[in-house]
Design an enzyme around this catalytic site. Structure first.
Site, PDB file in Angstrom:
ATOM      1  N   ASN A 170       0.691  -1.354   0.168  1.00  0.00           N
ATOM      2  CA  ASN A 170       0.159  -0.059   0.164  1.00  0.00           C
ATOM      3  C   ASN A 170       0.815   1.294   0.067  1.00  0.00           C
ATOM      4  O   ASN A 170       0.416   2.264  -0.373  1.00  0.00           O
ATOM      5  CB  ASN A 170      -0.966  -0.234   1.210  1.00  0.00           C
ATOM      6  CG  ASN A 170      -0.258   0.160   2.470  1.00  0.00           C
ATOM      7  OD1 ASN A 170       0.734  -0.507   2.437  1.00  0.00           O
ATOM      8  ND2 ASN A 170      -1.095   0.585   3.407  1.00  0.00           N
ATOM      9  N   GLU A 226       6.051  -2.924  11.821  1.00  0.00           N
ATOM     10  CA  GLU A 226       5.054  -2.220  11.773  1.00  0.00           C
ATOM     11  C   GLU A 226       3.774  -3.161  11.084  1.00  0.00           C
ATOM     12  O   GLU A 226       4.006  -3.316  10.027  1.00  0.00           O
ATOM     13  CB  GLU A 226       5.335  -0.951  10.893  1.00  0.00           C
ATOM     14  CG  GLU A 226       6.164  -0.139  11.442  1.00  0.00           C
ATOM     15  CD  GLU A 226       5.902   0.545  12.840  1.00  0.00           C
ATOM     16  OE1 GLU A 226       7.015   1.193  13.369  1.00  0.00           O
ATOM     17  OE2 GLU A 226       4.727   0.492  13.338  1.00  0.00           O
ATOM     18  N   CYS A 229      -2.976   0.987   7.121  1.00  0.00           N
ATOM     19  CA  CYS A 229      -3.052   0.550   8.291  1.00  0.00           C
ATOM     20  C   CYS A 229      -3.596   1.291   9.439  1.00  0.00           C
ATOM     21  O   CYS A 229      -4.336   0.837  10.505  1.00  0.00           O
ATOM     22  CB  CYS A 229      -1.466  -0.095   8.926  1.00  0.00           C
ATOM     23  SG  CYS A 229      -0.410   1.516   8.872  1.00  0.00           S
TER      24      CYS A 229
HETATM   25  P1  NAP Z   1       2.110  -8.729   3.828  1.00  0.00           P
HETATM   26  O1  NAP Z   1       1.113  -9.737   2.835  1.00  0.00           O
HETATM   27  O2  NAP Z   1       2.151  -9.143   5.188  1.00  0.00           O
HETATM   28  O3  NAP Z   1       3.210  -8.513   2.865  1.00  0.00           O
HETATM   29  C1  NAP Z   1       4.016  -7.393   3.287  1.00  0.00           C
HETATM   30  C2  NAP Z   1       5.457  -7.686   2.811  1.00  0.00           C
HETATM   31  O4  NAP Z   1       6.173  -8.955   3.413  1.00  0.00           O
HETATM   32  C3  NAP Z   1       5.636  -7.890   1.279  1.00  0.00           C
HETATM   33  O5  NAP Z   1       6.775  -7.389   0.790  1.00  0.00           O
HETATM   34  C4  NAP Z   1       5.636  -9.325   1.161  1.00  0.00           C
HETATM   35  O6  NAP Z   1       6.246  -9.793  -0.094  1.00  0.00           O
HETATM   36  C5  NAP Z   1       6.531  -9.633   2.333  1.00  0.00           C
HETATM   37  N1  NAP Z   1       6.440 -10.849   2.908  1.00  0.00           N
HETATM   38  C6  NAP Z   1       5.425 -11.784   2.958  1.00  0.00           C
HETATM   39  N2  NAP Z   1       5.736 -13.023   3.525  1.00  0.00           N
HETATM   40  C7  NAP Z   1       6.933 -13.000   3.956  1.00  0.00           C
HETATM   41  C8  NAP Z   1       7.871 -13.751   4.473  1.00  0.00           C
HETATM   42  N3  NAP Z   1       7.784 -14.976   4.777  1.00  0.00           N
HETATM   43  N4  NAP Z   1       9.305 -13.365   4.676  1.00  0.00           N
HETATM   44  C9  NAP Z   1       9.599 -12.395   4.191  1.00  0.00           C
HETATM   45  N5  NAP Z   1       8.757 -11.471   3.701  1.00  0.00           N
HETATM   46  C10 NAP Z   1       7.213 -11.847   3.550  1.00  0.00           C
HETATM   47  O7  NAP Z   1       1.310  -7.251   3.911  1.00  0.00           O
HETATM   48  P2  NAP Z   1       0.595  -6.389   2.529  1.00  0.00           P
HETATM   49  O8  NAP Z   1      -0.524  -7.236   2.198  1.00  0.00           O
HETATM   50  O9  NAP Z   1       1.603  -6.115   1.653  1.00  0.00           O
HETATM   51  O10 NAP Z   1       0.205  -5.392   3.386  1.00  0.00           O
HETATM   52  C11 NAP Z   1      -1.163  -4.976   4.011  1.00  0.00           C
HETATM   53  C12 NAP Z   1      -0.675  -5.251   5.670  1.00  0.00           C
HETATM   54  O11 NAP Z   1       0.221  -4.400   6.103  1.00  0.00           O
HETATM   55  C13 NAP Z   1      -2.230  -4.694   6.378  1.00  0.00           C
HETATM   56  O12 NAP Z   1      -2.234  -5.947   7.526  1.00  0.00           O
HETATM   57  C14 NAP Z   1      -1.724  -3.511   6.934  1.00  0.00           C
HETATM   58  O13 NAP Z   1      -2.321  -3.171   8.153  1.00  0.00           O
HETATM   59  C15 NAP Z   1      -0.002  -3.654   7.248  1.00  0.00           C
HETATM   60  N6  NAP Z   1       0.561  -2.294   7.247  1.00  0.00           N
HETATM   61  C16 NAP Z   1       0.942  -1.954   8.287  1.00  0.00           C
HETATM   62  C17 NAP Z   1       1.687  -0.708   8.298  1.00  0.00           C
HETATM   63  C18 NAP Z   1       2.071  -0.088   9.604  1.00  0.00           C
HETATM   64  O14 NAP Z   1       2.832   0.944   9.484  1.00  0.00           O
HETATM   65  N7  NAP Z   1       1.706  -0.589  10.555  1.00  0.00           N
HETATM   66  C19 NAP Z   1       1.824   0.103   7.130  1.00  0.00           C
HETATM   67  C20 NAP Z   1       1.001  -0.625   5.870  1.00  0.00           C
HETATM   68  C21 NAP Z   1       0.622  -1.745   5.750  1.00  0.00           C
HETATM   69  P3  NAP Z   1       5.293 -10.592  -1.151  1.00  0.00           P
HETATM   70  O15 NAP Z   1       4.576  -9.182  -1.709  1.00  0.00           O
HETATM   71  O16 NAP Z   1       6.027 -10.952  -2.217  1.00  0.00           O
HETATM   72  O17 NAP Z   1       4.107 -11.425  -0.661  1.00  0.00           O
HETATM   73  O1  G3P Z   2      -0.602   1.954   6.032  1.00  0.00           O
HETATM   74  C1  G3P Z   2       0.332   3.049   5.907  1.00  0.00           C
HETATM   75  C2  G3P Z   2       0.343   3.527   7.008  1.00  0.00           C
HETATM   76  O2  G3P Z   2       1.792   3.629   7.351  1.00  0.00           O
HETATM   77  C3  G3P Z   2      -0.384   4.759   7.033  1.00  0.00           C
HETATM   78  O3  G3P Z   2       0.239   6.049   6.694  1.00  0.00           O
HETATM   79  O4  G3P Z   2       0.054   8.383   6.402  1.00  0.00           O
HETATM   80  O5  G3P Z   2      -1.726   6.846   5.368  1.00  0.00           O
HETATM   81  O6  G3P Z   2      -1.433   7.209   8.031  1.00  0.00           O
HETATM   82  P1  G3P Z   2      -0.719   7.122   6.502  1.00  0.00           P
END
Ligand code: NAP
Ligand code: G3P
Length: 504
Positions: free
Chosen positions: A181, A277, A311
């Site tokens: 995202n 995160e 997120c």
């Molecule tokens: P995701 O499926 O967890 O993937 C995140 C990253 O991790 C991608 O680059 C993914 O690669 C990689 N990944 C997946 N499995 C892995 C493993 N076993 N080892 C190493 N890397 C691995 O998350 P997403 O769908 O991209 O993002 C959405 C989620 O992220 C939501 O739950 C959101 O809340 C959270 N998020 C949190 C924050 C924050 O700052 N707290 C910010 C943004 C998003 P691939 O793409 O190749 O699978």
């Molecule tokens: O999901 C991405 C997170 O880091 C949120 O950023 O700036 O949209 O609150 P923001």
């Protein structure tokens, strides 16, 4: 297998050790490559990246092998030594150059971003520009991360003849893993602080988002980052993820993504410092003395921008019964005004990242309807475009009350009072952010102090920025604190040199 390296149209035969690399220019044929030791490389296994908007092919990226990963890590480790000794002022200078280059290419890169993750063009452009500001601020912050000199004599039993010079030193090789995202901003939020602290960085971008992230990496390369100091690994994490996070040579893992994956990495990676995160279920708590117009506006923009794929999106509303009807009707008005459609038209609600996300969000909608929630708006989908959905009278037995949809659906949960709102808010496994809407400052701080989250926004939607603020999640939302200075501190350590001066 003869592998030819193409760079600026010069042809170079690679040594056997590098036989698993085939190199092509980024600009040509939409075939994107990895940055390895200052050169763009690929191999024969590529992954096609399609746009979630219209399924058109954006380009291909290499699917790196474990052997490639070993080579890359070895190279990053070697390159870090010289970079770690490079003056901070020089490192900062290169970051400033990268920020300017990013500003210059903002429109071009924003368009790639829009196509690759279906983020509306306005938000795509602001992500790129925000990132340039982030890199600039990080460069300056890095120059002020001084160490400290500590005398011993203020500790009982010690005299002035002992002095600790504590200076900040890099950790070594940082593995940066970013989510779909924010493939540009949440890659740079790891790369820039790690680099200014003297680490080398290996970026594993999200598969869907890799192309946008590689454009960012190219900017760093052109700004003068030495060969090997910033390398990339593209490929499906399902194939190489566990392998790269369990490599001993990795000195820090900086991961942003889902709670499920974050937990998994924390379990398998062993004793390596990391920042996670993760997911969120941010609550907007609305008290009876709130400005309901402002609350409705903030909540709806906070819940549905980038189709709720943030997120920090507001993912549940906890409103006291006495003002619930009024708030819900004001929110409904706002939801009806949301623009839905193609990202190029700047719509707030655009196609979701993929079919499985649509399926998951629909499951939560169906569960709420089956259990008696009041559907006020939405529950309409065209391919990956889900229209904004608003529910009232959501109860705690519904999945929507607890799970992170990462989609354009918002539940309203009615509560009898402030205490019940706090109780339900803290009952969530997540603890990223929360918003409190009230015009009573005492109530605001009372609630804020009770909430188990990384940050509480008073009369504002939950959001990460500005990017020098501390940003952290507790419970299932993560560990460690992000935010420019905090990220530099997390990806460096204090090394103490203790001087013992003999008495004359
Ligand atoms: P995701 O499926 O967890 O993937 C995140 C990253 O991790 C991608 O680059 C993914 O690669 C990689 N990944 C997946 N499995 C892995 C493993 N076993 N080892 C190493 N890397 C691995 O998350 P997403 O769908 O991209 O993002 C959405 C989620 O992220 C939501 O739950 C959101 O809340 C959270 N998020 C949190 C924050 C924050 O700052 N707290 C910010 C943004 C998003 P691939 O793409 O190749 O699978
Ligand atoms: O999901 C991405 C997170 O880091 C949120 O950023 O700036 O949209 O609150 P923001």
């Amino acid at each position: 297998m003869i592998i030819y390296l193409y760079f600026d149209n010069t042809k170079k035969k690679l040594s056997n050790k590098e036989v698993n690399f085939l190199f092509k220019c980024i600009k040509k044929e939409n075939q994107y490559c990895n940055l390895y030791n200052g050169e763009w490389v690929t191999n024969e296994n590529t992954i096609s990246i399609y746009s979630p908007i219209d399924n058109s092919l954006i380009g291909t990226i290499p699917s790196m092998t474990k052997q490639d990963i070993d080579n890359i890590i070895r190279n990053s480790k070697a390159a870090q030594i010289l970079w770690g000794e490079t003056p901070v002022s020089k490192r900062a200078e290169i970051l400033h150059k990268a920020a300017s280059l990013l500003d210059e290419r903002a429109e071009e890169i924003a368009e790639v971003l829009m196509r690759e993750i279906a983020k509306d063009i306005k938000s795509s452009l602001s992500e790129v520009k925000r990132t340039a500001e982030f890199i600039r601020f990080t460069a300056d912050a890095g120059k002020h991360m001084d160490g400290e000199a500590i005398g011993a004599d203020n500790f009982p039993g010690f005299k002035k003849n002992k002095m600790s010079f504590a200076q900040r030193v890099p950790l070594g090789v940082v593995l940066a893993i970013s989510p779909f995202n924010y493939p540009i901003n949440l890659s740079a939020s790891k790369i820039a602080p790690a680099l200014v602290a003297g680490n080398s960085v290996i970026l594993k971008p999200p598969t869907q988002g890799s192309i946008s992230a590689l454009h960012l990496v190219k900017v760093f390369q052109e700004a003068g980052i030495p060969s090997g100091v910033l390398n990339t690994i593209t490929g499906k994490a399902s194939e190489i993820g566990d392998y790269v996070v369990t490599k001993d040579e990795i000195n820090f893992i900086n991961f942003t993504g889902s709670t499920e994956v974050g937990r998994h990495i924390a379990k398998i990676a062993g004793m390596v410092p990391m920042m996670l995160e993760l997911g969120g279920k941010d609550a907007a708590i609305v008290l009876k003395d709130a400005d309901l117009n402002e609350a409705a506006r903030e909540i709806v923009s906070g819940a549905y921008s980038y189709s709720g794929q943030r997120c920090t999106a507001i993912k549940r509303v906890l409103v006291t019964e006495d003002v619930a009807d009024e708030l819900v009707s004001k929110m409904l008005e706002q939801v009806k005004k949301l623009s839905v459609g193609h990202p190029i038209d700047g719509c707030e609600v655009t196609p979701l990242i993929n079919d499985s996300s649509v399926k998951f969000v629909q499951e939560l909608i169906d569960d709420a309807i089956a259990k008696g929630a009041t559907l006020l708006y939405g529950n309409k989908t065209e391919k990956t475009l889900m229209y904004p959905t608003l529910f009232d009278n959501v109860t705690l037995d519904m999945r929507l009350a607890w799970e992170e949809p990462f989609g354009p659906v918002l539940p309203v949960i009615r509560v009898k009072d402030m205490e019940q709102a706090i109780e339900i808010a803290n009952k969530s496994q997540y603890g990223l952010q929360s918003s409190v809407f009230t015009n009573n400052i005492n109530h605001a701080f009372y609630v804020a102090n009770k909430l188990e989250v990384g940050a509480v926004q008073i009369n504002n939607k939950s959001e990460r920025g500005p990017d020098h603020f501390p940003f952290s999640g507790v419970k299932s939302s993560g560990m460690g604190t992000q935010g420019i200075r905090y990220s530099i501190e997390a990806m460096s350590r204090l090394k103490s040199i203790v001087l013992n001066i003999d008495e004359p």
